[in-house]
Scaffold this motif. Structure first.
Motif, PDB file in Angstrom:
ATOM      1  N   GLY A 127      -6.068   8.999   1.273  1.00  0.00           N
ATOM      2  CA  GLY A 127      -5.520  10.350   1.187  1.00  0.00           C
ATOM      3  C   GLY A 127      -6.298  11.288   0.295  1.00  0.00           C
ATOM      4  O   GLY A 127      -5.706  12.141  -0.369  1.00  0.00           O
ATOM      5  N   GLU A 128      -7.595  11.188   0.277  1.00  0.00           N
ATOM      6  CA  GLU A 128      -8.421  12.019  -0.614  1.00  0.00           C
ATOM      7  C   GLU A 128      -8.306  13.498  -0.305  1.00  0.00           C
ATOM      8  O   GLU A 128      -8.630  14.339  -1.159  1.00  0.00           O
ATOM      9  N   ALA A 136      -0.972   2.959   3.025  1.00  0.00           N
ATOM     10  CA  ALA A 136      -1.164   4.338   2.564  1.00  0.00           C
ATOM     11  C   ALA A 136      -1.912   5.155   3.609  1.00  0.00           C
ATOM     12  O   ALA A 136      -1.565   6.312   3.878  1.00  0.00           O
ATOM     13  N   LYS A 137      -2.917   4.564   4.206  1.00  0.00           N
ATOM     14  CA  LYS A 137      -3.691   5.280   5.223  1.00  0.00           C
ATOM     15  C   LYS A 137      -2.855   5.543   6.466  1.00  0.00           C
ATOM     16  O   LYS A 137      -2.906   6.645   7.031  1.00  0.00           O
ATOM     17  N   SER A 138      -2.077   4.576   6.898  1.00  0.00           N
ATOM     18  CA  SER A 138      -1.281   4.751   8.116  1.00  0.00           C
ATOM     19  C   SER A 138      -0.078   5.649   7.898  1.00  0.00           C
ATOM     20  O   SER A 138       0.421   6.277   8.836  1.00  0.00           O
ATOM     21  N   VAL A 173       4.165  10.460   6.153  1.00  0.00           N
ATOM     22  CA  VAL A 173       4.675  11.435   5.196  1.00  0.00           C
ATOM     23  C   VAL A 173       3.991  12.776   5.409  1.00  0.00           C
ATOM     24  O   VAL A 173       2.763  12.859   5.500  1.00  0.00           O
ATOM     25  N   LYS A 174       4.777  13.829   5.497  1.00  0.00           N
ATOM     26  CA  LYS A 174       4.238  15.170   5.670  1.00  0.00           C
ATOM     27  C   LYS A 174       4.435  15.962   4.379  1.00  0.00           C
ATOM     28  O   LYS A 174       5.535  16.018   3.835  1.00  0.00           O
ATOM     29  N   ILE A 206       7.657  10.454  -0.512  1.00  0.00           N
ATOM     30  CA  ILE A 206       6.768  10.776  -1.623  1.00  0.00           C
ATOM     31  C   ILE A 206       5.323  10.764  -1.124  1.00  0.00           C
ATOM     32  O   ILE A 206       4.855   9.752  -0.616  1.00  0.00           O
ATOM     33  N   PRO A 207       4.572  11.865  -1.276  1.00  0.00           N
ATOM     34  CA  PRO A 207       3.236  11.947  -0.675  1.00  0.00           C
ATOM     35  C   PRO A 207       2.099  11.396  -1.526  1.00  0.00           C
ATOM     36  O   PRO A 207       1.033  11.074  -0.998  1.00  0.00           O
TER      37      PRO A 207
END
Length: 263
Positions: A256-257, A235-237, A125-126, A218-219
């Protein structure tokens, strides 16, 4: 009362005063079948509201609709619990996808039209979305304030689409995925971009939730509940910010911090 609930007579026990009879609001549950181009596709167990959004969001999130032009029309028969969807594009692959369905941990819906590992092949996701810790806490507080049906019955999951500063769309349902599909359907039908929004929910953060978010771009996903190991890995990938246990001004960032401002 709303059409989401009904009043029933129950026997209530209180440790101080013993047994008594009273009227209790209970959340409605009903099966709703989706028929695509004349063929029955799936039956969803849901509360039975916003059925056009639910149908469009389900089909979009599962890849049957890619653009608004793919959707011909949606006809809802609330009495029969039936939604007829006409799609302009070729859906001959539906039966093949159905044979590949996987049983999920979601409530209100027991199947998902893809293998969980499909998400690993999705494009990350961008998004340029950034938000503060206060934004996270305040949007969860907003979600709770909108939760009238939950306060009456404790029988629904609450979900909202939000910017960092305000809630845009709120939906609730017995199934957390149904509530997400309604929001996705609302955005699909009204040409609302998801790439600069966050999803705020009371539901568990599981792998199928991450797959759904990745498919529609959705990010950020924020929940008052916990995350599973596979959800965190995905989520990380997939470059999704995953935040859980948002309670009493505290929360946990699982992935995604970098999207959360620390100063």
């Amino acid at each position: 009362m709303t059409d989401k609930t009904t009043e029933i007579d129950v026997v209530f026990f209180d440790g101080t005063s013993g047994f008594s009879r009273r009227s209790q609001p209970v959340i409605r549950e009903r099966p709703v079948s989706l028929h695509v181009n004349g063929n029955e596709l799936v039956t969803l167990l849901c509360t039975g509201h916003h059925l056009q959004e639910l149908a469009a969001g389900f089909l979009y999130a599962e890849g049957f609709l890619r653009r608004p032009e793919d959707l011909g029309k949606i006809e809802v028969d609330e009495e029969l619990g039936r939604v007829e969807i006409t799609c302009a594009n070729d859906l001959s692959h539906v039966n093949q996808l159905w044979t590949k369905r996987t049983v999920t941990s979601g409530c209100g819906k027991g199947t998902l039209f893809s293998f969980a590992l499909d998400a690993l092949r999705s494009k990350p996701v961008k998004s340029t979305l950034r938000m503060s810790a206060e934004n996270v806490v305040h949007r969860m507080e907003d979600l709770h304030r909108l939760s009238d049906t939950y306060r009456q019955t404790h029988g629904v999951h609450n979900t909202a689409l939000s910017t960092p500063k305000e809630i845009l769309v709120f939906r609730d349902d017995i199934g957390r995925h149904n509530a997400v599909d309604m929001i996705v359907g609302h955005c699909f039908l009204n040409a609302v971009s998801l790439q600069d929004k966050l999803l705020v929910t009371t539901g568990r953060l599981t792998s199928e939730m991450l797959i759904k978010a990745a498919k529609v771009g959705i990010p950020v996903i924020v929940s008052r509940n916990t995350a599973t190991t596979l959800a965190i890995e995905l989520a990380k990938s997939l470059n999704i910010t995953l935040i859980g246990h948002v309670r009493a001004g505290k929360f946990i960032i699982y992935a995604g911090e970098e999207r959360i401002e620390t100063s």
